[in-house]
Structures are given as C-alpha cells and as structure tokens.
Design an enzyme around this catalytic site. Structure first.
Site: not given
Length: 301
Positions: A98, A161, A262
């Site tokens: 995200d 991922h 981050s």
C-alpha cells in the site's frame, strides 16, 4: 475545531513539520521509539495509539487482529485474508505495498543512472547501491529502465510483497541516517534515500529479468524485517552487510515488513512502463497494477 484537527493542521505546515521530524536527535529518538512501541501495558498502548490516531487517518477495520498488545503490534499488523487481490496478468508487476506514488519515470542513461526523489532533486543509483561489482552489474542492467517511488505513511499496512513470481538472490544492507522520507524532507535534503538506512534486494523474475527493490527506513521505528533473513535490519545491526539469499516467492507472497511507515523504491530494466493511472500522488494498494511489460515491437524487414 477539536484538538485532533488542530494537531493535523500544525503538522501540515512545512517548516514546522520539517523541524519536528528532522531537526531532532533522530537516532536517539528512533531507538527510544523502538523500545517504547514494544511496551506491553494497556495504559501505554492506549495512550500511544490515541496520540497516533490524532495525527493520522488510520483504519484498523481491515486488520486480522481486533486488539493489540502494544503499539508495535499495530504497526506490523496483518490484514484479513482476501483484502488485497493481486493482479494476475503475467505482464503486470503488482505494487508490493500500500502506498502513495512519489517520483517516478525513466532511469537515466548516464554512468550513475540518475533518477529523482523529487522535482529538482536527482540522485544516482550508484550512490544508492554503493560500490562493488554486484551494484555495477545491477546499474548497467537498469539504465534506460523505469523507477517508481512508493511512500508508506505511518497509518498504512506496513508489509510488502513480491510484485511478481521472483527469486531473491542477494540483500545488501546499508546502515545510515533516519531522515523523515515525507515529501517535505525530499524537497529539502539532497540524495536523502542514499543517506538513510536501506536494503537493496536483488531479485530476478521467473524469466531471468532483473528487478531491484530497495526498502528505505526512516525516523522513529527505523527497522525492517525480511522473511529470507532471520535478523532485524536496523541501527543496532552490526553485519554482515552482504547477505546472499536463495528465496523464491510467488506473486503477492509476503517478503517482509517495515516497523513504521517508510518507502520502497522499485527499479526495472528497459521494457517496462507505468500502468495507466499510476503517477505522482496516486494512492495504490498492494496487488494493484503498478508496471507492465511492453509488447516487443517486431523488427522491420
């Protein structure tokens, strides 16, 4: 106007935001936050999460767990199954996390393979990756390719991922500073990503195409964990910094997580382009289409 909105407006002031998040003892504050966030006491957890919510738009309705023992558990939360479908098209690289898309575009053809952290603030891949034969081979393969900056805010899902079926071959960990990586700092600190703590993940797609992922840590809980490396990569880590790996991932499989918001930098060789609608400021979710492999142009007779 309630106190929460007043705090949010104060945080949006660029000068104040920069002073509060950068002109502080960053390393000491980061170590303290790493310790504090793991305190398992209901009063500490409740108070710290209340303060966090006053500055962010965090939504925990997607979280797999309904309660957390400490603030750190909330930072690294997993999601309920099925909430992040992964684009199945083989020509598409899915977003690893995200994020809000930051600077993106074409990697330079110059010797250092220049890219940008923000308008007017370039940095060379040679600085980001450091020296060595492996870094040089990677840079040579990426010139003229594409790059995307993915910024995770503190309230977002922090796990990342595999953007495609790939093999992780090597990790190079670079210890460094803990500057904030928000747009305000990126417009003021030259070569910020090259100064911060980061890990270069050298991977290859199933057809052998190189793909570089660089998670970059930031102020507060500047730590990252990789499934393939059984140590926390943070300011207390003392090496080794070259970490050979032999780990394979299916598309969408979890590779690791940040312990605070981050950035992930994605670099591809020539032959890839941003997917439609992806550009600076675009909000993207893990699994959504990020980059696509362009169809080969047939040679003319």
């Amino acid at each position: 106007m309630n106190i929460s909105r007043q705090l949010q407006r104060l945080a949006l002031n660029e000068d104040i935001n920069f002073l509060l998040t950068n002109r502080v003892p960053r390393a000491a504050l980061t170590r303290f936050m790493g310790w504090f966030s793991r305190i398992r006491h209901p009063w500490v957890r409740g108070a710290s999460m209340a303060v966090w919510r006053s500055f962010t738009d965090i939504d925990l309705s997607e979280a797999k767990k309904t309660s957390f023992d400490c603030l750190h558990d909330c930072f690294v939360r997993e999601l309920k199954p099925g909430l992040r479908p992964v684009d199945p098209r083989p020509e598409v690289l899915a977003s690893p996390s995200d994020a809000i898309v930051g600077a993106c575009g074409r990697i330079g053809d110059d010797p250092g393979a220049q890219v940008f952290q923000a308008k007017g603030f370039p940095y060379p891949l040679s600085d980001l990756l450091g020296g060595g034969a492996r870094a040089q081979v990677t840079i040579d393969s990426l010139r003229g390719g594409s790059y995307v900056t993915l910024r995770l805010t503190s309230s977002m899902y922090h796990r990342f991922h595999a953007p495609a079926a790939l093999a992780l071959e090597h990790v190079t960990y670079h210890s460094g500073d803990t500057w904030n990586v928000n747009p305000i700092a990126l417009k003021r600190i030259e070569r910020l990503f090259c100064k911060n703590e980061r890990a270069a993940l050298h991977t290859r797609l199933s057809d052998g195409t190189p793909l570089l992922l660089v998670p970059v840590a930031a102020i507060l809980v500047a730590s990252m964990r990789l499934r393939a490396v059984d140590v926390a990569l943070n300011a207390q880590y003392r090496g080794p910094h070259e970490l050979p790996c032999e780990a394979s991932y299916d598309k969408g499989e979890e590779m690791g997580w940040f312990e605070h918001g981050s950035t992930i930098l994605v670099f591809t060789p020539p032959g890839f382009a941003l997917c439609e609608g992806v550009g600076t400021g675009h909000r993207i979710r893990m699994g959504e289409a990020l980059l696509r492999r362009m169809a080969a142009v047939p040679a003319t007779a």
